[in-house]
Design a protein around this motif. Structure first.
Motif, PDB file in Angstrom:
ATOM      1  N   TYR A 115     -37.448  38.496  -6.237  1.00 45.23           N
ATOM      2  CA  TYR A 115     -37.673  37.545  -5.031  1.00 45.23           C
ATOM      3  C   TYR A 115     -36.289  37.927  -4.088  1.00 45.23           C
TER       4      TYR A 115
ATOM      5  N   HIS B 233     -36.561  38.523  -0.436  1.00 44.68           N
ATOM      6  CA  HIS B 233     -35.775  37.633   0.712  1.00 44.68           C
ATOM      7  C   HIS B 233     -35.151  38.303   1.836  1.00 44.68           C
TER       8      HIS B 233
ATOM      9  N   ALA C  50     -38.234  39.077   3.958  1.00 44.15           N
ATOM     10  CA  ALA C  50     -38.535  38.027   4.978  1.00 44.15           C
ATOM     11  C   ALA C  50     -37.494  37.809   6.166  1.00 44.15           C
TER      12      ALA C  50
ATOM     13  N   ARG D  72     -45.433  32.977  -5.378  1.00 41.51           N
ATOM     14  CA  ARG D  72     -44.932  32.506  -4.116  1.00 41.51           C
ATOM     15  C   ARG D  72     -44.314  31.292  -4.139  1.00 41.51           C
ATOM     16  N   ARG D  73     -44.583  30.260  -5.024  1.00 36.37           N
ATOM     17  CA  ARG D  73     -43.901  29.047  -5.267  1.00 36.37           C
ATOM     18  C   ARG D  73     -42.562  29.302  -5.879  1.00 36.37           C
TER      19      ARG D  73
ATOM     20  N   TYR E 261     -40.797  31.934  -5.500  1.00 39.76           N
ATOM     21  CA  TYR E 261     -39.992  32.621  -4.545  1.00 39.76           C
ATOM     22  C   TYR E 261     -39.400  31.429  -3.611  1.00 39.76           C
ATOM     23  N   GLN E 262     -40.241  30.468  -3.178  1.00 38.18           N
ATOM     24  CA  GLN E 262     -39.602  29.467  -2.337  1.00 38.18           C
ATOM     25  C   GLN E 262     -38.502  28.531  -3.015  1.00 38.18           C
ATOM     26  N   ARG E 263     -38.757  28.360  -4.505  1.00 35.46           N
ATOM     27  CA  ARG E 263     -37.693  27.737  -5.199  1.00 35.46           C
ATOM     28  C   ARG E 263     -36.441  28.666  -5.298  1.00 35.46           C
TER      29      ARG E 263
ATOM     30  N   VAL F 231     -35.067  30.694  -3.121  1.00 34.32           N
ATOM     31  CA  VAL F 231     -34.467  30.626  -1.820  1.00 34.32           C
ATOM     32  C   VAL F 231     -33.791  29.163  -1.679  1.00 34.32           C
ATOM     33  N   ALA F 232     -34.572  28.294  -2.148  1.00 25.93           N
ATOM     34  CA  ALA F 232     -33.886  27.007  -2.003  1.00 25.93           C
ATOM     35  C   ALA F 232     -32.529  26.749  -2.969  1.00 25.93           C
TER      36      ALA F 232
END
Length: 449
Positions: free
Chosen positions: A325, A329, A332, A420-421, A423-425, A427-428
């Motif tokens: 991840y 990051h 992205a 994918r989920r 990864y968003q977690r 970053v958050a």
């Protein structure tokens, strides 16, 4: 592979954190053999410091072992040394300042070196002469005063006359058990050598150099990167490399090994039994802060989502996924500036884990190339030696395909919505960690970008 007595050989040495690795190539880029030399006394060195004579002993030992395996390596066509950076040696003797010392961990590579030199001058006086570690070692073998510099890198003031990577800086003088008259060739820092060996010289190709840290380096058409990016020139003319390093991917496994008392091989085997998503356990691999893309040395590692069912397998799997991840990051951030990623080369010790390579391919959703020779820094040092022998162009003067690469195995991506989920977690959670920091920490972090 056994080398023939008459086969020409180029030898490269990578000065790693724990040992020196010597590697022999033939003119076709085939690896004829390799050997490691540990640094005697390294376990007693202060944090961020090192005894240069220990490095020298490791290099000499690695070269001696290599010559026993590859007869042509006793008197190679050329020899080049590269390795850890920024690391500065006081030419007149005394402890060196390594890349793990707080002095020089921020700023550009040039600023990091100069900060290390200033620290040494406060300790040993204003007349101290600073030297890059691999140049100091080359000088001990017979080279003249020089500072090896990759194409496009600025001169380090006070570090000696500039010698471009691939240029001859002298010959061995017969000391330390080496024959006299072997051409000594200017090397470079390990990350640059690994990028060269990985063939990151075509836009869209990328490298994670692995090791205890790691990072993402992506090739772009020269001038295509944003001025604020971390960038360097590729070995191929007309191509740049952009991206950034991270602080602690392989380090997470070292830490887990120490914490659990289990060897890394056992931890990886346990992680392989855990499905993607690591049972909702998520790791922020910020044990020593984070570099790209957050550039925040005050961040610390976190483990989120622990439950009574979480064991060493889940936590190790989460550490592997967290490293992937972290690369995603950076990717992205690069995409927002028009930089695409087509294939990732994985190197270093992490590349020896098929599971970790498969996770990186799935998270980044690109094919991963795993070289047969995972120590790309040593391979790149041998490329520099081969350039000095005239076998191929020095970096900055050729085109993609002018240099050999190790054979690779390709790992095809298997994307998963779970990644994918997560990864968003990831970053958050990192964003939330930064928001919890005092305001002055945010200001310091902005200065590092």
């Amino acid at each position: 592979m056994t080398a023939r007595m008459s086969a020409p050989v180029a030898v490269g040495v990578d000065l790693g954190s724990n040992s020196a690795r010597a590697l022999a190539l033939d003119p076709d880029g085939r690896v004829l053999g390799s050997a490691r030399g540990p640094y005697p006394g390294a376990e007693s060195w202060p944090d961020g410091r090192a005894e240069p004579e220990g490095w020298l002993a490791g290099v000499v030992r690695a070269l001696d072992l290599l010559a026993g395996e590859v007869p042509g390596a006793r008197r190679p066509a050329a020899l080049s040394l590269g390795g850890q950076s920024p690391t500065t040696v006081p030419d007149g003797g005394g402890l060196a300042v390594t890349c793990r010392h707080p002095a020089g961990v921020t700023g550009t590579p040039e600023e990091q070196h100069l900060t290390q030199a200033e620290l040494l001058r406060t300790e040993r006086g204003p007349d101290l002469v600073p030297v890059q570690v691999y140049d100091w070692l080359s000088a001990r073998l017979g080279a003249g005063s020089a500072q090896s510099r990759w194409p496009g890198d600025p001169e380090l003031l006070g570090y000696g006359p500039v010698a471009a990577t691939g240029a001859c800086v002298g010959v061995t003088d017969g000391s330390h058990g080496l024959p006299s008259g072997i051409p000594l060739i200017a090397g470079a820092q390990d990350a640059y050598l690994a990028i060269w060996a990985a063939g990151v010289d075509t836009p869209g190709r990328a490298l994670d150099p692995g090791g205890r840290t790691g990072g993402l380096a992506v090739a772009v058409t020269a001038g295509a990167g944003n001025a604020g990016m971390y960038a360097l020139r590729s070995a191929a003319a007309g191509v740049d490399v952009v991206g950034g390093p991270v602080s602690g991917h392989g380090l997470m496994l070292e830490w887990l090994q120490t914490l659990t008392g289990r060897p890394v091989t056992e931890l990886l085997a346990a992680a392989a039994e855990v499905p993607p998503g690591a049972g909702d356990v998520l790791v922020l691999p910020y044990l020593e802060g984070e570099r790209a893309p957050r550039w925040n040395r005050e961040l610390r590692g976190e483990i989120s989502g622990l439950s009574t069912s979480s064991g060493p397998g889940e936590i190790t799997r989460a550490a592997l996924e967290g490293a992937a991840y972290g690369l995603a990051h950076i990717a992205a951030e690069l995409r927002t500036q028009g930089v695409g990623l087509d294939v990732l080369v994985c190197a270093g010790a992490p590349a020896r884990s098929p599971l970790w390579c498969a996770i990186k391919a799935a998270v980044l959703e690109v094919p991963v190339e795993v070289p047969a020779e995972t120590d790309l820094a040593a391979y790149g040092a041998a490329l520099a030696a081969g350039a000095g022998a005239g076998w191929w162009p020095p970096p900055g003067t050729g085109s993609s395909g002018d240099w050999p690469r190790p054979a690779v195995t390709v790992v095809h991506p298997e994307p998963d919505p779970v990644y994918r989920r997560a990864y968003q977690r990831f970053v958050a959670l990192g964003d939330a960690a930064e928001l919890r920091q005092p305001e002055e920490t945010h200001a310091q972090s902005d200065d590092l970008r």
